[in-house]
Scaffold this motif. Structure first.
Motif, mmCIF file in Angstrom:
data_model
loop_
_atom_site.group_PDB
_atom_site.id
_atom_site.type_symbol
_atom_site.label_atom_id
_atom_site.label_comp_id
_atom_site.label_asym_id
_atom_site.label_seq_id
_atom_site.Cartn_x
_atom_site.Cartn_y
_atom_site.Cartn_z
ATOM 1 N N THR A 254 0.822 -1.217 0.000
ATOM 2 C CA THR A 254 0.000 0.000 0.000
ATOM 3 C C THR A 254 0.851 1.260 0.000
ATOM 4 N N SER A 255 2.119 1.143 0.399
ATOM 5 C CA SER A 255 2.994 2.307 0.326
ATOM 6 C C SER A 255 3.208 2.757 -1.119
ATOM 7 N N PHE A 256 3.047 1.831 -2.068
ATOM 8 C CA PHE A 256 3.196 2.173 -3.482
ATOM 9 C C PHE A 256 1.972 2.909 -4.037
ATOM 10 N N TYR A 257 0.822 2.738 -3.408
ATOM 11 C CA TYR A 257 -0.415 3.252 -4.004
ATOM 12 C C TYR A 257 -0.405 4.764 -4.209
ATOM 13 N N MET A 310 10.590 -6.514 -2.211
ATOM 14 C CA MET A 310 9.346 -5.803 -2.511
ATOM 15 C C MET A 310 9.567 -4.302 -2.500
ATOM 16 N N GLY A 311 10.296 -3.824 -1.492
ATOM 17 C CA GLY A 311 10.544 -2.396 -1.409
ATOM 18 C C GLY A 311 11.397 -1.876 -2.548
ATOM 19 N N VAL A 312 12.426 -2.632 -2.916
ATOM 20 C CA VAL A 312 13.325 -2.200 -3.995
ATOM 21 C C VAL A 312 12.601 -2.112 -5.327
ATOM 22 N N SER A 313 11.594 -2.966 -5.520
ATOM 23 C CA SER A 313 10.848 -2.933 -6.785
ATOM 24 C C SER A 313 10.167 -1.586 -7.013
ATOM 25 N N LEU A 340 14.226 8.406 1.224
ATOM 26 C CA LEU A 340 14.458 8.376 2.666
ATOM 27 C C LEU A 340 13.660 7.243 3.307
ATOM 28 N N MET A 341 12.402 7.091 2.883
ATOM 29 C CA MET A 341 11.581 5.988 3.388
ATOM 30 C C MET A 341 12.226 4.646 3.061
ATOM 31 N N GLY A 342 12.678 4.470 1.822
ATOM 32 C CA GLY A 342 13.310 3.226 1.434
ATOM 33 C C GLY A 342 14.577 2.956 2.224
ATOM 34 N N ALA A 343 15.348 4.021 2.493
ATOM 35 C CA ALA A 343 16.577 3.857 3.274
ATOM 36 C C ALA A 343 16.265 3.415 4.700
ATOM 37 N N LEU A 344 15.217 3.981 5.281
ATOM 38 C CA LEU A 344 14.833 3.599 6.646
ATOM 39 C C LEU A 344 14.358 2.154 6.701
ATOM 40 N N TYR A 345 13.497 1.780 5.748
ATOM 41 C CA TYR A 345 13.033 0.388 5.695
ATOM 42 C C TYR A 345 14.199 -0.572 5.449
#
Length: 402
Positions: A254-257, A310-313, A340-345
């Protein structure tokens, strides 16, 4: 004789405290009940509760449901895991309520209502079509400055919504191109329509933003519940762990939506392609997580890698957005938040997989400071960063449309 009995009783009490056997009778059984909910060390755990061999003490083990629930207010090695995400859930519940009540007012809705009333009084019911018709239809220099003044006189509330500034930018862009070029003229007319029309039809749809907020709340609450209840029984542990994995997949999906929908709302093919792909990927991850072997400690790295993948996609639609909107400050601003969100995850997943810092000093981080707690904090921080990016998307699309 009496002294000998006293020594035997003391030995028996000590054995009951250590063994905590429910099969013993009389005094021994009563002592067992008193110490039944003591915390135990890692080596005393059944196999299904053994997950991190570097966390050595303060485990709850097969407590009754009532005591398990009440342990949310006691100190053990899951206390901070429970509360970091429980407080995160409360935070996102508050943000959801705030969003529902306040965020539609990205612009001044009083001014917007006055603008809409003025448009209706002016008889511009089909505003987009009529505005296109009113703009020059022959290849000659349209004086957008005059148009700005006319619109300002007709719709005074437009000044409150910074539309005059946007029209000025449109005029300057036009003047730097060939004013006799039909294609340039058409583009200018489209720009003006796209600037003004969204103000008439109202705020852009919010469902992608609410989908993200729902996914975040589900993930945080599922995680908190999982850490609280897994010690109750093997059956409940099995259920809770799968709920936890499903929550992680839901949050990532849902973060992608919001970024996908609001970036490609004017490109339906790509919008549907990216939304469909991440939804299927999320569902596939949830199905894989239902496999019993998925929760085994030896698959810790696989679990982290799957969610990390999943996040990297998400880098694909983000880079695509930059190609399309490289000259839009909103696109650059949101991309900064998303990285920044991706780096934190990603950092959280790496710390979780490597079990840092407890692997360096086993037993020193049993209560506070271990990898799972750090992971939880980074997840909440990453989700909040994404919320801020979502606000920029809403403001961008509300005021500028496609």
């Amino acid at each position: 004789m009496g002294r000998k009995v006293t020594e035997d009783d003391r030995v028996e009490s000590t054995e009951n405290e250590l063994l905590c056997s429910s099969q013993q009778e009389g005094k021994g059984k009563r002592i067992c009940k008193k110490v039944k909910y003591q915390l135990v060390d890692y080596h005393s755990l059944p196999a299904y509760l053994k997950d991190n061999e570097y966390i050595l003490n303060y485990y709850r083990c097969e407590w009754p449901l009532k005591q398990t629930l009440l342990s949310v207010f006691s100190i053990h090695n899951e206390t901070l895991n429970v509360w970091t995400h429980l407080l995160g859930f409360v935070l996102f519940l508050s943000l959801t309520i705030y969003t529902a009540m306040k965020i539609p007012k990205v612009m001044d809705l009083t001014a917007l209502q006055n603008l809409q009333d003025a448009v209706r009084k002016a008889g511009l019911h089909n505003f987009r079509t009529e505005l296109l018709t009113c703009l020059p239809s022959i290849p000659q220099l349209p004086d957008l400055r005059t148009l700005r003044e006319e619109l300002k006189a007709l719709l005074p509330s437009m000044a409150d919504l910074h539309i005059i500034e946007l029209l000025t930018n449109c005029y300057e862009h036009f003047m730097h191109n060939n004013p006799t070029d039909n294609s340039v003229l058409h583009n200018v007319k489209e720009d003006v329509v796209n600037i003004i029309a969204p103000l008439i039809v109202g705020p852009i749809t919010r469902w992608p933003f609410y989908a993200f907020l729902g996914g975040a709340m589900f993930c945080l609450l599922a995680s908190s519940t999982c850490h609280l209840l897994t010690c109750h029984s093997e059956r409940l542990s099995y259920i809770m762990l799968r709920l936890d994995y499903a929550g992680i997949a839901a949050l990532i999906s849902t973060s992608f939506y919001p970024p996908v929908y609001y970036s490609f709302m004017c490109y339906p093919f790509f919008c549907n392609l990216y939304l469909g792909f991440i939804t299927l990927l999320g569902l596939g991850t949830i199905l894989v997580s239902l496999l019993p072997v998925f929760q085994s400690p030896e698959y810790r790295v696989l679990r982290a890698s799957l969610f990390f993948g999943m996040g990297v996609s998400g880098a694909v639609p983000i880079l695509h957005k930059l190609v399309i909107y490289w000259d839009k400050p909103e696109a650059l601003h949101t991309t900064g938040y998303e990285f920044l969100m991706g780096a934190l995850y990603g950092l959280g997943a790496l710390i979780y997989a490597m079990r840092i810092p407890e692997r360096w000093k086993p037993g020193k981080f049993d209560i506070a400071g271990n990898s799972h707690q750090i992971f939880h904090v980074l997840v909440v921080a990453g989700a909040y960063t994404h919320y801020q990016a979502g606000l920029i998307y809403l403001r961008w699309r509300d005021t500028q449309g496609c």
